[in-house]
Design an enzyme around this catalytic site. Sequence first.
Site, PDB file in Angstrom:
ATOM      1  N   SER A   1     123.803  -7.435  11.973  1.00  0.00           N
ATOM      2  CA  SER A   1     124.114  -8.735  12.475  1.00  0.00           C
ATOM      3  C   SER A   1     124.234  -9.946  11.719  1.00  0.00           C
ATOM      4  O   SER A   1     124.027 -11.323  11.819  1.00  0.00           O
ATOM      5  CB  SER A   1     122.760  -9.249  13.621  1.00  0.00           C
ATOM      6  OG  SER A   1     121.926  -9.217  12.579  1.00  0.00           O
TER       7      SER A   1
ATOM      8  N   TYR B   1     131.678  -9.009  13.406  1.00  0.00           N
ATOM      9  CA  TYR B   1     130.396  -8.991  14.106  1.00  0.00           C
ATOM     10  C   TYR B   1     130.377  -9.192  15.657  1.00  0.00           C
ATOM     11  O   TYR B   1     129.986  -8.460  16.441  1.00  0.00           O
ATOM     12  CB  TYR B   1     129.298  -9.762  13.453  1.00  0.00           C
ATOM     13  CG  TYR B   1     127.925  -9.854  14.288  1.00  0.00           C
ATOM     14  CD1 TYR B   1     127.337  -8.878  14.521  1.00  0.00           C
ATOM     15  CD2 TYR B   1     127.564 -11.247  14.891  1.00  0.00           C
ATOM     16  CE1 TYR B   1     125.928  -9.092  15.321  1.00  0.00           C
ATOM     17  CE2 TYR B   1     126.550 -11.472  15.756  1.00  0.00           C
ATOM     18  CZ  TYR B   1     125.656 -10.421  15.884  1.00  0.00           C
ATOM     19  OH  TYR B   1     124.746 -10.522  16.706  1.00  0.00           O
TER      20      TYR B   1
ATOM     21  N   ASN C   1     120.628 -19.069  19.350  1.00  0.00           N
ATOM     22  CA  ASN C   1     120.018 -18.907  17.846  1.00  0.00           C
ATOM     23  C   ASN C   1     118.475 -18.371  17.987  1.00  0.00           C
ATOM     24  O   ASN C   1     117.783 -19.483  18.234  1.00  0.00           O
ATOM     25  CB  ASN C   1     120.216 -20.061  16.888  1.00  0.00           C
ATOM     26  CG  ASN C   1     121.485 -20.382  16.782  1.00  0.00           C
ATOM     27  OD1 ASN C   1     122.432 -20.370  17.401  1.00  0.00           O
ATOM     28  ND2 ASN C   1     121.583 -20.213  15.398  1.00  0.00           N
TER      29      ASN C   1
ATOM     30  N   PHE D   1     125.141 -27.193   5.266  1.00  0.00           N
ATOM     31  CA  PHE D   1     126.618 -26.675   5.116  1.00  0.00           C
ATOM     32  C   PHE D   1     127.617 -27.710   6.082  1.00  0.00           C
ATOM     33  O   PHE D   1     127.852 -27.412   7.272  1.00  0.00           O
ATOM     34  CB  PHE D   1     126.712 -25.282   5.720  1.00  0.00           C
ATOM     35  CG  PHE D   1     126.162 -24.201   4.837  1.00  0.00           C
ATOM     36  CD1 PHE D   1     126.017 -24.206   3.450  1.00  0.00           C
ATOM     37  CD2 PHE D   1     125.571 -23.087   5.512  1.00  0.00           C
ATOM     38  CE1 PHE D   1     125.378 -23.196   2.802  1.00  0.00           C
ATOM     39  CE2 PHE D   1     124.830 -22.066   4.829  1.00  0.00           C
ATOM     40  CZ  PHE D   1     124.839 -22.084   3.319  1.00  0.00           C
TER      41      PHE D   1
END
Length: 323
Positions: A77, A141, A170, A208
């Site tokens: 994953s 993925y 998530n 990020f």
Amino acid sequence: MAKILIMGGAGYIGSHTLKHLKEHGYDVLVADNLSTGHKEAVMDSLLITADLLDENALNELFSTYQIEAVVHFAAFSLVGESVSDPAKYYRNNVVGTFNLLEAMRRFGVNKIVFSSTCATYGQPHYVPMDEKHPQTPINPYGQTKLAIENMFRDYHQAYGLKYIALRYFNAAGADESALIGESHHPETHLIPLVLQAVKGERENVKIFGSDYETPDGTCLRDYIHVSDLAAAHRLALEKLDKYQGYINLGTGIPTSVLEIIKAAEKVCGKTCPIVKTERRSGDPAKLYADNTVAKNILGWQPKYTDIEAIIRTAWNWELNRRF
Ligand code: UFG
């Protein structure tokens, strides 16, 4: 008594589902190749070391035990790794699931609950995302998970497979007991990285991108507690006779990267060293779920809707981590 086979039950979400099913009286059996899972996560449950690419091992598993349904987590994953080594993902995820479905067919097992992902949607056209959102994955993925979803639909039509594919947003947090929790090597997920930085095990956390079109400039995600995911798998198992299809699992609440860091600092009582860096490629600005189908079809309701409560369970696990 027929058992529920948990493929990949030694992994993060698999082990929480295992614990939840046992607590609800299910007779369970775990199979895992232990490539990324941890035998400690299975605790005292029956664990068979088996790989989906090994047809003989699957035959032995299905001939030895009377299996009523399969809950299937066994997959790689990591989005980045899937881009650099797609063969690893197509082999393990797609071929592996094909082998599993064929073994199920040989042994007359026709029920499966599967861990799919919001990565099957690709870049969001709108948020919150419902199950009708177009599926155009932007990495291998996501492509492998979509291919598997399509296999289920075709096997359902041709062979009567009963399936529910749960599309997680998530996954986060850990069991309240802190006996099991998230343990990836390498770790790439935001919350454990933040907590490890708070603990001083990492120098800092890189943010990020801070120039997204979001209220604080960082990405919004839908963090869903792993025990709420586990409960949804049980509800899906109970619904398989009546419903086949795809269901989002998220809280529907968007939380930014900076909000995660602030919440973690509050829970831990310490500051998290951060460094603002460039955007990570492939990261959409906003990803969060419309979870109406999960609520209506499964009768599911997330218990953890407060991000601090989610992080508190992850922090307890970090402090007690055994694997
Ligand atoms: N992030 C950082 N710094 C880090 C790690 C993450 O700023 O060191 C940010 C990411 O850019 C993102 C957010 O934190 O905005 C969450 O990142 P994660 O890597 O924890 O999770 P993702 O949203 O990238 O991944 C999740 C699942 C994947 C799934 C993907 C679909 O873990 O399995 O959603 O987009 F494929």
